[in-house]
Motif scaffolding. Structure first.
Motif, mmCIF file in Angstrom:
data_model
loop_
_atom_site.group_PDB
_atom_site.id
_atom_site.type_symbol
_atom_site.label_atom_id
_atom_site.label_comp_id
_atom_site.label_asym_id
_atom_site.label_seq_id
_atom_site.Cartn_x
_atom_site.Cartn_y
_atom_site.Cartn_z
ATOM 1 N N GLU A 210 0.793 -1.155 0.208
ATOM 2 C CA GLU A 210 0.217 -0.237 0.276
ATOM 3 C C GLU A 210 1.241 1.234 -0.211
ATOM 4 N N ILE A 211 1.987 1.102 1.446
ATOM 5 C CA ILE A 211 3.209 2.327 0.582
ATOM 6 C C ILE A 211 3.695 2.778 -0.637
ATOM 7 N N ASP A 212 4.185 1.453 -1.470
ATOM 8 C CA ASP A 212 4.433 1.480 -2.203
ATOM 9 C C ASP A 212 3.758 2.259 -3.806
ATOM 10 N N ASN A 213 2.262 1.975 -3.249
ATOM 11 C CA ASN A 213 1.137 2.077 -4.116
ATOM 12 C C ASN A 213 1.658 3.354 -4.047
ATOM 13 N N ALA A 214 0.618 4.465 -2.984
ATOM 14 C CA ALA A 214 1.261 5.371 -2.778
ATOM 15 C C ALA A 214 1.836 6.242 -3.637
ATOM 16 N N ILE A 215 3.073 5.856 -3.951
ATOM 17 C CA ILE A 215 4.439 6.312 -3.916
ATOM 18 C C ILE A 215 4.246 6.256 -5.777
ATOM 19 N N ARG A 216 3.738 4.745 -6.057
ATOM 20 C CA ARG A 216 3.879 5.090 -7.739
ATOM 21 C C ARG A 216 3.275 4.848 -8.135
ATOM 22 N N TYR A 217 1.538 5.388 -7.501
ATOM 23 C CA TYR A 217 0.655 5.447 -8.652
ATOM 24 C C TYR A 217 0.410 7.289 -8.006
#
Length: 487
Positions: A210-217
Motif C-alpha cells: 500500500e505504501i509503494d502504491n501510494a508512491i508509484r501511482y
C-alpha cells in the motif's frame, strides 16, 4: 583516444558503474576479490546492454573493453577515473585509498559511491586528499543520471570541473553539492520517507504494498518529472509557490508527523516488513524485478525525452552530443555511396508480444530515415517554416528478418529519383551485414499554404539533384518496385 575507468568493488553499484562506462565507450578494468564478481557484473551488464541503448535515438559509442584483474595495481593501470564502491566501512575505504594512491596516476580522479560518508572523512590520512571526491550514484547506475558530486575544501575547482566533464560525457548529471553534509542531499529525502513508512507499518496503518502504491501511482510520477518544489508550485495554482506555502506551511507544526523519530527496528517489525514484502513481490525473481524496473524507467524517460522535460532534456542533449549522422549534403563523404540516415539501437518500447520489433516501428525507423534525408538536402525546419515540405504518397515495406530490443540497426538510403515534385527513396535496414527490412517511399513536394503539389525551390532542388545524379550510377536495389507478395 582510449579512456580507462577502474572499478574497485563489483557489487550492484560497482557493476552499474562498469556498465555505464563500458557502454559509453570507455575501457573498464575491474577489481573485486569476490569469486562471484564476474558473474554478477556480467548479469548487470546483460541488463544494461538490453536497456541503456534504448534511451538514445542515435548510435552509442562502440562498447569498450572489459577486463577483470586479480590485484589493484593491474586494475587501475592507466585509469583516469577510479570508482570505489566497497562496503560502507570507513577503515576499509581508507585502506583501499592507500593502495590506490600508491599505484594510480596522480591526476586520476578517485570517486567514491558512498551514500553516507563526507569527503573530508574519506580523505583523512590519504596520501593525496585532493584526489578523492564523493560521486554518489543511484541504482541502476546505467539508467539513472543523477550523481551527487560532493567535494571538500581539499578538492580544487579544476578537479571538480574535470569530474563534471567526465560524468556529463557518459550521460550523467553531476549535482554539485556545495557543502559537506551527512547523507548528502537525495538520501536525506529517502531517509525521511523511509522513517515515516516504518511508522505506518509498525502502527498497522499500511502494508509495504500500500505504501509503494501510494508512491508509484501518485506523487512518485510527479516527482519523476518535476521534483518537489516545481510540483508544489503547481499545487499553489495561479498564485504559485507563495500561495502554496501560506496555505500548507502551517501544517508542518501539526503533531501528526513522526519524521523526527524512528521506531526501533525490532525482530518483530523486521519480520513484519519482510513478510509483507514477500507477499507483495515474492513471485518475481530479482532479475525479473530488475527487468520490470528497467522497462518502466526506459518508458518513463523516453516519454520525458519526447516532451524535452526533466531527465528527458538530459537525454536529448546527450543524443545531440553523440550524433554522427550527416547534417547537410556537405557532410556526406561520398555522394556515390548509400547515405546512412539512421543509426541506433532498438528500444524496449519498440518490441511487441512476440518479443521482436513490431511492424509500426519499422515504418517509424524508415520515416526517421526519410526525415534525415530531407534534412540533408535542405528540407529542414527553416525550409518547412518558409512554407514547403515533402508529403509521403506511397510506402512499401518488406519485412525480411526479425530484430530484438538492444540490437544496433542502421538504415542506408538511396535516392532513386528526385526530379520535379517527386522524391523516390529506397531504404535498407541492416544489422551489420544482415538485411532486416527494406522500405520504398514516394514523396511529393507540397506547398504548405495551398496543400497542393509544388516544385521545391533552389534550397532543396539543387542539393537533391546533386545527390540524385550521384546515386543514378548505383545499381537498382533488389526489391525496388516490387508489389506486395513479391520478395
Amino acid at each position: 583516444m582510449t579512456r580507462i575507468a577502474a572499478i574497485i568493488g563489483g557489487g550492484v553499484i560497482g557493476g552499474g558503474w562498469a556498465a555505464r562506462f563500458l557502454l559509453m565507450g570507455w575501457d573498464v578494468q575491474v577489481f573485486d576479490p569476490d569469486p562471484e564478481a564476474k558473474r554478477k557484473i556480467d548479469e548487470v551488464l546483460a541488463n544494461a546492454r538490453r536497456s541503456l541503448p534504448g534511451l538514445s535515438d542515435v548510435a552509442l559509442p562502440d562498447e569498450g573493453q572489459l577486463s577483470y584483474h586479480d590485484n589493484v595495481p593491474d586494475a587501475i593501470r592507466g585509469a583516469c577515473w577510479i570508482q570505489e564502491s566497497v562496503p560502507e566501512r570507513l577503515p576499509l575505504k581508507h585502506k583501499v585509498y592507500q593502495s590506490l594512491q600508491e599505484h594510480c596516476e596522480g591526476d586520476a580522479i578517485i570517486g567514491s559511491s558512498t551514500s553516507g560518508f563526507k569527503p573530508s572523512e574519506l580523505q583523512e590520512g590519504a596520501m593525496r586528499p585532493a584526489q578523492i571526491v564523493v560521486t554518489h550514484p543511484f541504482n541502476p547506475v546505467y539508467l539513472l543520471p543523477l550523481i551527487e558530486l560532493v567535494p571538500s575544501d581539499q578538492n580544487s575547482p579544476e578537479l571538480i570541473d574535470k569530474a563534471k566533464e567526465i560524468l556529463t560525457g557518459i550521460g550523467m548529471y553531476p549535482l554539485h553539492v556545495r557543502a559537506e553534509i551527512d547523507a548528502h542531499i537525495a538520501d536525506r529525502f529517502l531517509e525521511a520517507v523511509w522513517r515515516e513508512a516504518l511508522w505506518l507499518i509498525k502502527d498497522g496503518v499500511a502494508t509495504t504494498e500500500e505504501i509503494d502504491n501510494a508512491i508509484r501511482y501518485g506523487f512518485g510520477l510527479r516527482w519523476a518529472q518535476m521534483g518537489l518544489f516545481e510540483t508544489y508550485r503547481i499545487a499553489g495554482g495561479e498564485a504559485g509557490m507563495r500561495h502554496f506555502i501560506e496555505q500548507f506551511g502551517p501544517c508542518l507544526s501539526w503533531p501528526w508527523t513522526k519524521l523526527t523519530d524512528v521506531p526501533d527496528l525490532t525482530d518483530d517489525l523486521i519480520d513484519q516488513i519482510a513478510s509483507q514484502s514477500d507477499d507483495q513481490s515474492g513471485q518475481h525473481t530479482i532479475r525479473d524485478l530488475e527487468r520490470i524496473r528497467d522497462n518502466n524507467l526506459v518508458t518513463i524517460l523516453r516519454g520525458l525525452k519526447a516532451q524535452d522535460y526533466g531527465a528527458g532534456t538530459l537525454l536529448k542533449a546527450q543524443d545531440a552530443h553523440m550524433n554522427i549522422l550527416a547534417q547537410g549534403i556537405d557532410d556526406i563523404a561520398e555522394f556515390t555511396e548509400l547515405v546512412t540516415t539512421v543509426q541506433r539501437a532498438v528500444p524496449l518500447d519498440w518490441t511487441d508480444y512476440n518479443g521482436h520489433m513490431n511492424e509500426a516501428r519499422y515504418l517509424q525507423a524508415f520515416g526517421d530515415a526519410t526525415d534525415q534525408l530531407m534534412h540533408i538536402i535542405g528540407c529542414d525546419a527553416d525550409y518547412i517554416a518558409s512554407g514547403g515540405s515533402y508529403f509521403t504518397a506511397e510506402t512499401h515495406i518488406r519485412h525480411i528478418d526479425e530484430v530484438h530490443a538492444g540490437t544496433k540497426i542502421k538504415v542506408e538510403t538511396q535516392v532513386l529519383s528526385g526530379e520535379g515534385k517527386k522524391l523516390h527513396l529506397f531504404h535498407r535496414m541492416m544489422e551489420g551485414d544482415r538485411l532486416i527490412a527494406t522500405g520504398e517511399h514516394m514523396l511529393i513536394h507540397v506547398s504548405l499554404e495551398t496543400r497542393k503539389a509544388s516544385l521545391p525551390d533552389a534550397r532543396v532542388s539543387i542539393p537533391l539533384a546533386k545527390l540524385a545524379a550521384a546515386h543514378a550510377d548505383l545499381p537498382l536495389p533488389e526489391g525496388a518496385g516490387a508489389a506486395v507478395g513479391v520478395r
